[in-house]
Write a protein that holds these residues in place. Structure first.
Motif: not given
Length: 796
Positions: A219-221, A244-248, A266-270, A292-293
Motif C-alpha cells: 500500500k505504501m512505497l 501512496v507512491l513517494s519518490l521525492p 492511488l491517493q498520493g503521488l510525490n 494529493r499530487l
C-alpha cells in the motif's frame, strides 16, 4: 541517530521471525537474562526505576516494564521505551524464550544487535527505532532511524511473513555491478509486504523492472531522498493496492509512465525534487481516489491539464517550480474541496484566474513568479478559509480589491513585484490574523493603514512604491492630513476539544475559550513556512507542562485533558492529551489531525502540531489567555448577561456550521451528535447547571428538567444571576429564554433525524433589526430568527 519526531506506527517495525526452538526455560533463566541486560545499561533511567526495582529481591514479573504470562510464569513482554537509557543489548536477551513483544525505542542504545535475538521463537513485535545502533544489519531484522551501513542484504527476501519494512534514515548504499537496486528483487518473495520505506539513505541505483513484482498487498512505497537514477518503470502499475507512491528528492528522469492510470487505488503521488519532464499526463485524471499530487521542482512543461478539474477528490495540488505554460484552466474552479493550490515559479500567464473564487475551502493559494496580468478578481474575497495568498512577481494591474477585507483567516498576503496602483484599503485593518504583508515594488499611493495588524509591519512591506505616506515606521513620508492611530481588539470565541462530545471522530468535546488577539512580532520570510506541520516529541510536551502538573490543567472531559504548556522557545500553548480507549486507540489519528490542521475559522483555535505514538496522543494548539466559558459561567466574580451568553453560543454555532459544511458533507464529522451536544450546552449556559449535577437522580435529567419548566416555569430553571439583574425579567427576556430552551430541546431529540442543524452563519445576522420583535418558530433550524426574538444586534 536520535530524532525529535513522534510518529504513529510510521517508524514501527513488525518483524515475524521464522525460527523454531523447542527448549523451555524457567523464570530464573528470564531473570538472569534481564539482570544481564541491566548490567549492559551504562546510564540507568533518570528516575532510577530499574536500579531500585530490577533486583533479585523482587519477583521478576513485578519489575517495571515487564509483563508475564501467568500460566507459564514466563516473561512475555518488555517495554522500556522513552526511559533515557544508554547502553547495549547483551546476547543474554536470546534466553527470554517466551518473549513476544520487545520495545526499547526512543532511547540511546548503540552497538550491534546480537545474533542471539534470532533465537526468540515467539517474537512478533520489535520496536527499536530512534536509537543509535550501528554496524551491519542482521539478515532477519529490519530497523529504521539508526546508523546502519553497507548494502541492504538480499536475504531479507527470506522473511516471507514480513509485512512492514522500514529502513529509513540510515546510511545504506547500493552495491551492485548492474547499478540496479537488486535487493528490491529479493523482496518480491515477501508476499505479505504492506509498507516499504527506504527514505533518507544513499541508494544510488536504478529502479528495477522487477519492482512491479512486489507484493500486490503493498500500500505504501516510499523511497524519498536517496540518489535513485533513471526512470520510473511502467511495470509499477502492477502494484494494484498502492495508496501512496513517494519518490521525492532523487535524480529520476524521463516521464511519468502512462500506466499509472492502472493504480486505481492511488491517493498520493510525490515526485518532488527530481528531473522528470514532459507534459503532466492526463492519465492522473483517471484516478478516482487521488487527493494529493506533488510535482514540485521538476522539468514538467506544457499546460496544466484541464481534466484535473474533474478529480473531485483532490485536496492538495502542488505543481510549483516547473516549466508549465499557458493559463490556468477554468475547470480547476470545480475543485470544491481543494485545500492547497501552488503553481508558483512557472511560466503561466493570461488574465488573473477568476475561477479561484470557487475554491471555497482553500487554505493556501500561491501563484507567485509567473506571468499573470490584468486585475485581481474581486471574487477571491469569498475565500474566508484562506490563510496564505501569494501573487508576487507577476504583472498584475489595478487596485487591491476591497473584498480582501473578507479574507478573515488570512495570515500571509504577498502582492509584491507587480504593477498595482491606487491605495491600500483601510478595510484590511480588520484582518486580525494577518502576520505577514508585502506590497513592495508596486505603484501604490496614499496613506498606509496603521490599525490592526499594520501596527506590526515595517518598511520592508511597502518599499519601492510611488507615493505612499504614513507612519515613520513604514519608511515613508508623513501624510499631510491628520491621522489618529487606531487600534482594534475584539473578543472572539474559539472552540477547543474538551468537555462535551463534539465534531471530528475520536477528537472529543467542546471547550469554549475567550481571548483578545494581538500579534506580538512581525514574521520573517522564513515564517511563511510555518504552515508546514512539524511534529513534537512526548518529552517536549512533558517538559512544557512541567510533568502534566495539576496547576497547568485547564480542563478535562471524557476524551482527555487540556494543559497549559510553555515550549522551550517561550511560546505558550494549549495541549490536549487524549485518553486512549482500547476500542478507539487505533483510529485514523493522523487523518483527523490533518483535518484539524487545515481548519481556519475565526471562532476555532488553530492546531499547531501533534504528537502520537502507541501510548500517547496529543494536539498542540494556540493558547487563549482569557480562560474558558466554564470559568466565567461558574465564577462568582464575573457576570454574563443574556446577550453575552447568546453571543457566545452564536459563535459556537458559527464554528459548527463551518465544520459541517467543509467536513460534515464528507462524513468526517458527526453533525447529529454535534447538534445534540450543542443543545445540552445551550441548556447548561442559561441554567448554569451541569448535566452531571447531583440534583439529577431517579431518572431526572437536565433535558427533562428544562422540558418540564416550559413555558410557565422557565424562571425556576434559568441561572439566578439572570434574575438578580433588576427586580424581575422583562417579558421580552422571558420570551427570549423560552425560545432558547425550546431550541435546545429540538437539538436534543432522541431521534437524530429529527434534530435541527446548525445553519446560523448562513443567515444575515448583521441585518437583523431590533424592531423585529415578533414571536417566531425556532423548531426548524438555528438561524437569525432567535436573534430577532431576543432583541440582539450583531455587529461582527
Amino acid at each position: 541517530m536520535v530524532t525529535s519526531s513522534c510518529f504513529l506506527f510510521s517508524m514501527v517495525v513488525v518483524v515475524l521471525i521464522q525460527f523454531i526452538r523447542t527448549s523451555e526455560t524457567n523464570i530464573t533463566t528470564d531473570q538472569s537474562a534481564l539482570l544481564a541486560f541491566r548490567v549492559h545499561i551504562i546510564n540507568l533511567d533518570p528516575q532510577h526505576i530499574l536500579a531500585t526495582n530490577w533486583s533479585s529481591a523482587t519477583p521478576v514479573c513485578n519489575w517495571a516494564g515487564v509483563t508475564c504470562i501467568r500460566r507459564h510464569n514466563k516473561v512475555a513482554a518488555l517495554n522500556l521505551s522513552y526511559m533515557g537509557l544508554v547502553g547495549t543489548i547483551p546476547p543474554d536477551i536470546g534466553n527470554v524464550s517466551f518473549l513476544t513483544f520487545l520495545d526499547i525505542s526512543n532511547n540511546s542504545f548503540s552497538g550491534n544487535l546480537p545474533k542471539e535475538m534470532a533465537h526468540l521463537p515467539r517474537l512478533k513485535d520489535l520496536y527499536l527505532d530512534y536509537n543509535e545502533f550501528g554496524g551491519g544489519l542482521p539478515t532477519d531484522l529490519s530497523l529504521g532511524e539508526n546508523q546502519f551501513t553497507g548494502a541492504i542484504p538480499q536475504s531479507l527476501g527470506h522473511l516471507g511473513l514480513l509485512e512492514v519494512l522500514d529502513l529509513a534514515g540510515n546510511n545504506f548504499v547500493s552495491h551492485s555491478s548492474t547499478l540496479e537496486l537488486s535487493f528490491l528483487t529479493s523482496l518480491t518473495s515477501c508476499r505479505k509486504l504492506r509498507a516499504l520505506a527506504l527514505d533518507d539513505n544513499r541508494l544510488n541505483g536504478f529502479l528495477p523492472v522487477s519492482i512491479g513484482n512486489l507484493s500486490t498487498s503493498l500500500k505504501m512505497l516510499s523511497l524519498g531522498r536517496n540518489e535513485i537514477m533513471g526512470t520510473i518503470p511502467p511495470e509499477i502499475c502492477n502494484l494494484s493496492s498502492l495508496l501512496v507512491l513517494s519518490l521525492p528528492g532523487n535524480n529520476l528522469t524521463g516521464y511519468i509512465p502512462t500506466t499509472i492510470a492502472r493504480l486505481q487505488k492511488l491517493q498520493g503521488l510525490n515526485l518532488t525534487d527530481n528531473q522528470i519532464g514532459g507534459p503532466i499526463p492526463t492519465e492522473v485524471c483517471h484516478l478516482p481516489n487521488f487527493d494529493r499530487l506533488f510535482l514540485t521542482r521538476n522539468q514538467f512543461s506544457g499546460p496544466v491539464p484541464a481534466c484535473l478539474g474533474n478529480v473531485s477528490s483532490l485536496r492538495n495540488l502542488n505543481l510549483s517550480g516547473n516549466k508549465l505554460s499557458s493559463s490556468i484552466p477554468e475547470s480547476l474552479g470545480n475543485l470544491n474541496d481543494l485545500l492547497k493550490f501552488d503553481v508558483s515559479s512557472n511560466s503561466l500567464g493570461g488574465d488573473f484566474p477568476s475561477g479561484l473564487g470557487s475554491l471555497r475551502v482553500a487554505v493556501v493559494i500561491d501563484l507567485s513568479i509567473n506571468q499573470f496580468s490584468g486585475n485581481i478578481s474581486a471574487t477571491i474575497g469569498v475565500l474566508q478559509n484562506l490563510v496564505y495568498l501569494s501573487l508576487a512577481h507577476n504583472t498584475l494591474q489595478g487596485n487591491i480589491p476591497e473584498t480582501f477585507q473578507s479574507l478573515i483567516s488570512l495570515e500571509a498576503l504577498d502582492l509584491s513585484h507587480n504593477n498595482l496602483s491606487g491605495v491600500i484599503p483601510k478595510s484590511l485593518e480588520a484582518l486580525s490574523h494577518l502576520r505577514y504583508f508585502n506590497v513592495s515594488f508596486n505603484k501604490l499611493n496614499g496613506e498606509i493603514p496603521s490599525g490592526g495588524p499594520f501596527e506590526n509591519f515595517t518598511s520592508q512591506s511597502f518599499a519601492s512604491n510611488e507615493a505612499l505616506c504614513g507612519l515613520t515606521q513604514f519608511g515613508v513620508s508623513q501624510c499631510h492630513s491628520d491621522y489618529q492611530l487606531r487600534t482594534s481588539e475584539r473578543i472572539i470565541i474559539i472552540s477547543d476539544l474538551s468537555t462535551i462530545s463534539f465534531t471530528v471522530p475520536g477528537m472529543g468535546v467542546l471547550f469554549v475559550l475567550i481571548r483578545r488577539r494581538k500579534s506580538k512580532r512581525v514574521p520573517t520570510e522564513k515564517d511563511l513556512q510555518s504552515l508546514v506541520h512539524q511534529r513534537i516529541t512526548y518529552h517536549e510536551i512533558f517538559e512544557a507542562t512541567n510533568g502534566f502538573v495539576e496547576s497547568n490543567l485547564i480542563g478535562s472531559g471524557s476524551f482527555g485533558s487540556v494543559y497549559k504548556g510553555v515550549m522551550c522557545d517561550g511560546m505558550v500553548v494549549a495541549i490536549k492529551v487524549f485518553k486512549l480507549h482500547p476500542e478507539k486507540a487505533f483510529r485514523s489519528f493522523e487523518t483527523e489531525c490533518e483535518v484539524l490542521r487545515n481548519i481556519r475559522h475565526r471562532n476555532l483555535t488553530k492546531v499547531i502540531t501533534s504528537c502520537s505514538n502507541l501510548d500517547f496522543r496529543a494536539l498542540v494548539m494556540e493558547y487563549m489567555l482569557n480562560g474558558s466559558l466554564e470559568d466565567l459561567l461558574y465564577s462568582h466574580d464575573d457576570y454574563l448577561g443574556i446577550k453575552k451568553r447568546l453571543d457566545i453560543m452564536i459563535d459556537v454555532a458559527c464554528a459548527l456550521d463551518y465544520l459541517h459544511h467543509e467536513y460534515g458533507l464528507g462524513g468526517l464529522v458527526s453533525t447529529s451528535s454535534d447538534v445534540y451536544s450543542y443543545g445540552i450546552m445551550l441548556m447548561e449556559t442559561f441554567t448554569r447547571t451541569k448535566p452531571a449535577d447531583e440534583i439529577f437522580a431517579g431518572g431526572m435529567t437536565l433535558r427533562l428538567w428544562v422540558r418540564e419548566s416550559l413555558p410557565d416555569e422557565i424562571t425556576k430553571v434559568v441561572d439566578m444571576d439572570l434574575l438578580r439583574q433588576g427586580e424581575e425579567l422583562l417579558t421580552k427576556d422571558v420570551q427570549c429564554l423560552i425560545a432558547i430552551m425550546e431550541l435546545a430541546l429540538e437539538c436534543t431529540k432522541e431521534s437524530a433525524d429529527e434534530r435541527v442543524f446548525t445553519r446560523l452563519c448562513s443567515s444575515p445576522i448583521s441585518r437583523v433589526s431590533t424592531s423585529a420583535l415578533v414571536k417566531v418558530n425556532v423548531h426548524k433550524c438555528i438561524d437569525a430568527t432567535i436573534i430577532a426574538h431576543c432583541s440582539i444586534r450583531r455587529d461582527n
